[in-house]
Each structure stands twice: as C-alpha cells, then as structure tokens.
Scaffold this motif. Structure first.
Motif, PDB file in Angstrom:
ATOM      1  N   GLU A 233       0.832  -1.212   0.000  1.00  0.00           N
ATOM      2  CA  GLU A 233       0.000   0.000   0.000  1.00  0.00           C
ATOM      3  C   GLU A 233       0.868   1.264   0.000  1.00  0.00           C
ATOM      4  OE1 GLU A 233      -3.221   2.192   2.967  1.00  0.00           O
ATOM      5  OE2 GLU A 233      -2.676   0.089   3.272  1.00  0.00           O
ATOM      6  N   MET A 234       1.909   1.264   0.810  1.00  0.00           N
ATOM      7  CA  MET A 234       2.784   2.437   0.885  1.00  0.00           C
ATOM      8  C   MET A 234       3.598   2.585  -0.392  1.00  0.00           C
ATOM      9  SD  MET A 234       4.044   2.187   4.837  1.00  0.00           S
ATOM     10  CE  MET A 234       4.843   3.752   4.755  1.00  0.00           C
ATOM     11  N   SER A 235       3.986   1.483  -0.999  1.00  0.00           N
ATOM     12  CA  SER A 235       4.719   1.546  -2.263  1.00  0.00           C
ATOM     13  C   SER A 235       3.863   2.175  -3.354  1.00  0.00           C
ATOM     14  CB  SER A 235       5.159   0.144  -2.694  1.00  0.00           C
ATOM     15  OG  SER A 235       6.003  -0.440  -1.725  1.00  0.00           O
ATOM     16  N   LYS A 236       2.588   1.848  -3.339  1.00  0.00           N
ATOM     17  CA  LYS A 236       1.684   2.424  -4.328  1.00  0.00           C
ATOM     18  C   LYS A 236       1.572   3.933  -4.162  1.00  0.00           C
ATOM     19  CE  LYS A 236      -3.072   2.039  -6.039  1.00  0.00           C
ATOM     20  NZ  LYS A 236      -4.376   1.351  -5.858  1.00  0.00           N
ATOM     21  N   GLU A 237       1.425   4.368  -2.915  1.00  0.00           N
ATOM     22  CA  GLU A 237       1.342   5.814  -2.663  1.00  0.00           C
ATOM     23  C   GLU A 237       2.647   6.517  -3.019  1.00  0.00           C
ATOM     24  OE1 GLU A 237       0.452   8.941   1.012  1.00  0.00           O
ATOM     25  OE2 GLU A 237       0.377   6.763   1.334  1.00  0.00           O
ATOM     26  N   LEU A 238       3.763   5.886  -2.674  1.00  0.00           N
ATOM     27  CA  LEU A 238       5.059   6.500  -2.959  1.00  0.00           C
ATOM     28  C   LEU A 238       5.293   6.615  -4.457  1.00  0.00           C
ATOM     29  CD1 LEU A 238       7.749   7.591  -1.964  1.00  0.00           C
ATOM     30  CD2 LEU A 238       8.597   5.243  -1.821  1.00  0.00           C
ATOM     31  N   TYR A 239       4.928   5.580  -5.192  1.00  0.00           N
ATOM     32  CA  TYR A 239       5.116   5.662  -6.639  1.00  0.00           C
ATOM     33  C   TYR A 239       4.217   6.732  -7.256  1.00  0.00           C
ATOM     34  CZ  TYR A 239       5.115   4.544 -11.570  1.00  0.00           C
ATOM     35  OH  TYR A 239       5.212   4.646 -12.934  1.00  0.00           O
TER      36      TYR A 239
END
Length: 719
Positions: A233-239
């Motif tokens: 989930e955090m990777s998606k937001e960061l990308y």
C-alpha cells in the motif's frame, strides 16, 4: 562673569573650550597645551569613560541673562586622565543655530551655558569671577550652582516638554525609529540561523512538498516489521508521488534513497515503471555521486533483461567509465558480481583498442587466443593497452579487479622491453593491487623481472602495510616472491622482517600470515605448501635479475628472525601447545631456527611438569590434551633428527630434567601418556631411555591390569 569661557563640570561630564582657529595652528589642534593644576581639579570624565571631540556652534543665550562676552572666546584645553578622551567645544559665532550632538551629556551642558536659575546677571559679579579665575582662585559656589543647573537641564532634555525643542526632536526621532521597527521588511538570509536558512532554501524548491511526503513514506517503507500488505500500500502511494518526477529526484542525496527503496521493496510493476522512466539516463546516472546507487540496485534487483540493458549501456565506454571515480565502482560491481564469461571477456576486450570496443569476438575468450588468430595485430593491441594502462596507474583505479585482469594480460604477452617500461610506471603503485589473484600475480612479475632499483622502490612502498599484506589471501604470496628474488637482504630486514617481528602474534596465528613465517623457516617444504602454490612460486626461478646464491639469501633472512621466533614461543607457549594449527609452526621454529631453542623447550617442559590427574576435564593436562600430546610426541620424534644432525640441545633431556619425581608414573595412567613414554624409550638416547625404564618399573603390575592399547605396548617395551 569674565569674558573667558565658562568651565562646567558635573560627575562623568566635562566641557572645555579651546583657542580659536586663528590662534591655534593645525599642530596645536592635534596636541593641546598642558593645563594648570587648578583647572585639572575641576574636570571630570565623560559618562561612558569615552567621548568624542565635537566642535559645535552655540545658540543665542536667553535675553536678560546674557553676559557681556566677545564674539570669540578662548580657553586652554585641559588633558584628562589616562584612557579617557575629552570633549572640546569651540565657539565661533554665538548667533549660530543649535546642532544636535551624539552624546546626551554634552547636550545638557550646551543648553546649560545660559545662566541657570539663581545665578546673578551683574557684569561686576561676572567680571569679579573672571578676575578670581585669573588670580588662581576657584569660584566654588558659583560652579556648584552651574553644575546643579546643568543636571536639571539634562533631565529636561531627556523628558517631555524640553526647552529649545531638543528633547522634542529626540522624541520624534525615537518614535520614527519605533515605527520603522514595526513596519514589515524582508528578512535577509544572512540574518537567519543556519538551520532556518537551510529550511527556507528547501521551501523555495518547487519539489519541497513532494520530497517531504516521499521521505515520510520512505521512513516507514524500509522498516523490517512492516507487513507485506502495508508495504504494498505504501509503495503504491510512494510511486504515485514520484511518478514522472524520478529523473529530477534521482540526483539528490535524499530522494535518491527513496527511489532505491522503492526499487527494492516495490512490486515488479513499479520496478519496470521506474526502469522505463530512467533507462535512457543510465550513463548519466553512473557518473552521479548519488544516482549511481540506483544503477547498482537495478543490477541487483532488476530482471535479466534490465541487467543486460545496463551492460549494453556500458558497451564501448568501459575505458572511460573505469577512470571515473563514481562510474568505476559500478563497472567493478557489474564485472565481479553479475557478468558472465562472455560479458567479462567483452569488457576486457575494450582495453585492446578502439576496434574491440565496437566489434566483439565471442569465440575468442583471451588475449592469447586473439593473438594466435591474428598475429599481425599483437603489436597494435599491446601498444593500445600500454597507452590505456599508463593512465590507469592511480590509487583509486588500481583497486578495481578488472584493471588487474588487463595488467595480467599485458605482462603475459608483452616483450621484455615493454614489460620493463610498464614495471617502472607501476612499481610505486603495485601495493594497491595485492588483494586479488591477478593483482598479486602482476606484483610478483614486477618483482621477478624488475631491476634492482625497481625492486627496492617496490619493497619500500610496502612499508607500514606489511601486516596487511601477510594477512591477504593472495597478497602474502608477493612476500614469498620477494624472499626468493631480492638480493638486498638488509633492505628486506628493515622494511619487511622488522614489521613481521613487531606484529608476530597477529601474523603467526593467521592462516596466511603463518605461511610467511614458515617460508622463512623452511621454504618450499611440501609439508606446509600446496603444489599449486609452489608451481606459481617456481616461475620466479627463471628471472635474470637475482644474482646472490639462493642458500646465502635464505640463511641471511632466517638469521634475522630466528631469535624473535624463539622468544615468541617462550612467551606464548601455553597458547601454542594447545592449538592444533600452531603445532607445525612450533615444530618448524624449534627444528629450523638458527638461534638456541633451549628457552622454548624449557617453557614447554614446565607446562608438562604440572601435576597430572588422568581423566580431569577442568584443567586438561598437556599429556592428555588433543593438541598438547601431539606437540610432545612430535618434539620427541624430532630429537632423533637432531641427534643425527649432531645437535647438542635435545628436548627429551630437558623434559626429564624438569619433570618432578613420579610424573612419568602418572602419565602411564592414560592411553596418550603411555604413547609418549613409548616414544621416549624408542629414542634410544643414553640419557633418556634407561632413565624412563627405571622409573616405570614399579608400575609394571598396574600396566598388566590395564586394557589400554598404549599400556600393553608400553609393557612390552619395559620387558
């Protein structure tokens, strides 16, 4: 009052007048005449201990109180106490306007120059006062009144409704300054603190908000305890934040780490997207101080296609990249960790010349094969390699293993003349190549084929690094080659051997450092050195530079280290006799040393003479210890060789002299002790074997009852 100027003095206040400009020369203005003692008594210093010399015009005196005075008045200047400056007021025209002074005390005095309240306006009294001053008398009462009036006037000047409008003017100026302080003005960066200034600069960047949010996510994303769902989930937001901006953020020291973290923990979708966004900038990323780590992570976490693309971007630029401080690290990392045989060959081929940077030969893997198929190109290839390698002789570049491979290829196929020229270039920097196999081989070739001067310079470059070289897996072999080839044993002793002796406890306990010591004691002994190592070392025997006899060279080197080695054994005896790895080294020291080994033998015998109890596990005796009993056994067997060589110092004799009475009987209680006694009897020394048999006669009956293998053999020897 008289026509002369009025001298007013209040605490921390002074007012004097000087002669008119017409009466004083410029020299006199700089240095006033020394006043009389009477005038010094009436003077006081300024309020702050310091004041400024001010020439000010006076306003007209109030009407009705104006004394008769000439248009110009003069008075002698009065020096002040040491460290104090004086205030000098010069009156030129009494009708001039009042000019504001910088010091408030002087303002009070100027305003008080008119007759204060209570002072008489009679010309006779003023004249009488001036006559008294001329006669040296001090009008104390009148001066006291003037001082009080000046103090009162000073209070008025600093308050509201001050006379002459000076206080009002001052008040207006103060109000103007306060308004100026309240008004908004632009804050300069110089006026801010370092942290505030840094933060303000960051905020001026258009990517500030994006960067701050990305770093917050990065702090959480790299935690180990994060669940896979939360990390995804955090990777998606960061990308979503860095999408389309990676080419701008990748070069900063903080945001570069954010992108690297996403490349490590993100899904394959995000990795592919980042790769597609940055793949065209890979050559530029490699030479960046921070962006190079993205390429490093791409090689480690990327797919095979992405890794091959990185290699394709390096193609044709290896020679240029390897000389760059940042890009050279990536080339070295790719060469050692991820390149296969064909890729490594292609990278090395680029050093052969410009044509090999563009056209590869997959079927030919070494320079030897290339020269065999194209003999006419050997000279051109070697010339191109020499030009390229001469530039790479630098501390940082020489640490790369790919450079060592190229040097090894050059030294293998170069002519003796070209090889000598390259040795002269490389001799001072070879110290940086000893940590790899190819680099160590290059250094050994330099020692074997270099001149006496080349060898001397090269050995001196090893100074202060000898311990590290001894502990290197490949570097220690360079020292072995130096022992075999360098004739100047004095230089070897000062530079190499002295440092070995100084760090002997660390070197002799290391698996590679121990080889260096053993080579000094018994060079090329197959008991200590593998045949493959000897095959490499033997290549140096063909060199034409070494002139000294081999036996003489080895003896001189051994003489320099023999005594320190024996002393080391005596001081660290207990650690050595209980260490399996040190057993052969101990035997080599006692067997081959040129110094007297008596002290070392006595130290071992003292340990053996300690009380022995069979089966004790707390303080295991040397007789029953796994390595200890082998030490005693090997030393006793070595006595046979020493007897044949005519040596007078025999370990067995020293052992029996130190052992207490009854010690040999206690050794017969264990199997390992029995075998040690058997070797003492089999030595057949006239002072050893009969003595052992005599002491063991009382235990024959006990040996018959024991079922130990050693006890049965010992019983036969005694019979």
């Amino acid at each position: 009052m008289a026509d002369d100027s009025i001298n007013l003095s209040i605490p921390s206040l002074q007012l004097t007048t000087l002669d008119t400009p017409e009466q004083l020369s410029p020299k006199k203005k700089r240095k006033a005449k020394k006043p009389s003692a009477s005038s010094i008594d009436t003077l006081r210093s300024g309020p702050d201990g310091d004041s400024v010399i001010v020439k000010q015009k006076f306003p007209p005196l109030p009407s009705g109180n104006t004394p008769k005075s000439p248009s110009k008045s003069k008075a002698k200047s009065t020096p002040l106490k040491k460290g104090k400056k004086k205030v000098v007021v010069e009156q030129e025209n009494p009708d001039s306007d009042l000019e504001q002074m910088d010091v408030s005390w002087e303002k009070a005095v100027e305003t008080a120059r008119g007759l204060p309240e209570g002072a008489t306006s009679s010309d006779d009294e003023m004249k009488a006062g001036s006559d008294q001053e001329a006669d040296g008398e001090k009008p104390k009462k009148k001066k006291l009144k003037v001082l009080k009036a000046a103090a009162k006037q000073f209070k008025k000047l600093t308050g509201e409704g001050a006379a002459n409008g000076v206080g009002k003017k001052r008040k207006m100026e103060d109000e103007t300054e306060e308004k100026g302080k309240d008004s908004t003005k632009k804050v300069k960066l110089v006026e801010l603190k370092t942290k505030e200034r840094k933060k303000l600069r960051k905020k001026s960047n258009e990517s500030y908000e994006i960067t701050e949010r990305a770093k917050e996510l990065w702090e959480d994303l790299r935690r180990f305890e994060l669940t896979p769902e939360k990390r995804q989930e955090m990777s998606k937001e960061l990308y979503g934040i860095i999408k389309g901006k990676a080419s701008r953020l990748i070069y900063a020291h903080d945001t570069s780490r954010v992108i690297q973290c996403l490349l490590k923990y993100g899904t394959q979708t995000y990795k592919d997207a980042l790769f597609e966004e940055l793949k065209d900038e890979i050559p530029k990323l490699m030479i960046s101080k921070y962006a190079k780590y993205f390429v490093r992570r791409l090689l480690k976490y990327g797919t095979k296609v992405q890794r091959n693309f990185v290699f394709s971007q390096m193609k044709g630029n290896i020679c240029r990249f390897i000389k760059h401080a940042q890009a050279g690290e990536i080339v070295e990392y790719a060469f050692n960790e991820f390149a296969n045989v064909s890729e490594r060959t292609a990278m090395i081929e680029e050093f052969f010349g410009p044509c090999y940077q563009l056209y590869k030969t997959p079927e030919l893997t070494t320079l030897k094969e290339i020269i065999a198929n194209n003999a006419d190109k050997q000279e051109v290839i070697l010339r191109n390699m020499k030009e390229t390698l001469s530039v790479l002789v630098d501390k940082n570049v020489l640490q790369h293993s790919i450079v060592h491979y190229v040097f090894m290829e050059y030294f293998t196929h170069a002519t003796p003349e070209a090889r000598s020229e390259m040795i002269e270039i490389l001799r001072e920097s070879a110290i940086h190549m000893l940590h790899t196999r190819e680099g160590a081989r290059v250094a050994m070739l330099c020692l074997w084929h270099g001149s006496a001067k080349d060898r001397k310079v090269m050995v001196r470059s090893f100074k202060t690094f000898v311990k590290r070289i001894c502990l290197e897996e490949y570097g220690h072999m360079v020292l072995l080659a130096a022992f075999d080839s360098i004739d100047d044993t004095k230089v070897m002793q000062k530079v190499i051997l002295d440092e070995i002796v100084k760090d002997l406890p660390d070197i002799i306990t290391d698996q590679f450092g121990r080889k260096v010591v053993l080579y000094l004691l018994c060079p090329r002994n197959p008991l200590h050195f593998h045949p493959d190592v000897m095959k490499v070392i033997n290549q140096g025997d063909e060199n034409t530079q070494s002139k000294k006899d081999v036996a003489i060279r080895r003896r001189e080197l051994l003489d320099a280290v023999s005594k320190p080695l024996v002393q080391y054994v005596a001081e660290h005896c207990r650690e050595i006799v209980t260490d399996n790895a040190s057993l052969l080294t101990l035997l080599a020291i006692i067997t081959h040393t040129k110094a007297d080994p008596t002290t070392a033998m006595q130290a071992i015998s003292k340990i053996a003479s300690e009380p022995f109890t069979a089966g004790s596990l707390e303080n295991m005796h040397i007789v029953e210890h796994t390595a200890g009993h082998l030490t005693l056994k090997k030393l006793i067997l070595n006595d046979a060789e020493r007897m044949k060589a005519g040596e007078k110092v025999i370990f067995s004799c020293i052992l029996l002299d130190i052992l207490p009475e009854g010690a040999l009987k206690s050794w017969a209680a264990c199997n390992r002790g029995c075998f040690i006694l058997i070797h003492l009897i089999e030595l057949n020394h006239p002072d050893v074997s009969p003595r052992v048999k005599e002491e063991l006669k009382p235990v024959k009956a006990s040996l018959k009852k024991m079922k130990l293998k050693g006890a049965q053999i010992l019983l036969k020897k005694l019979s």
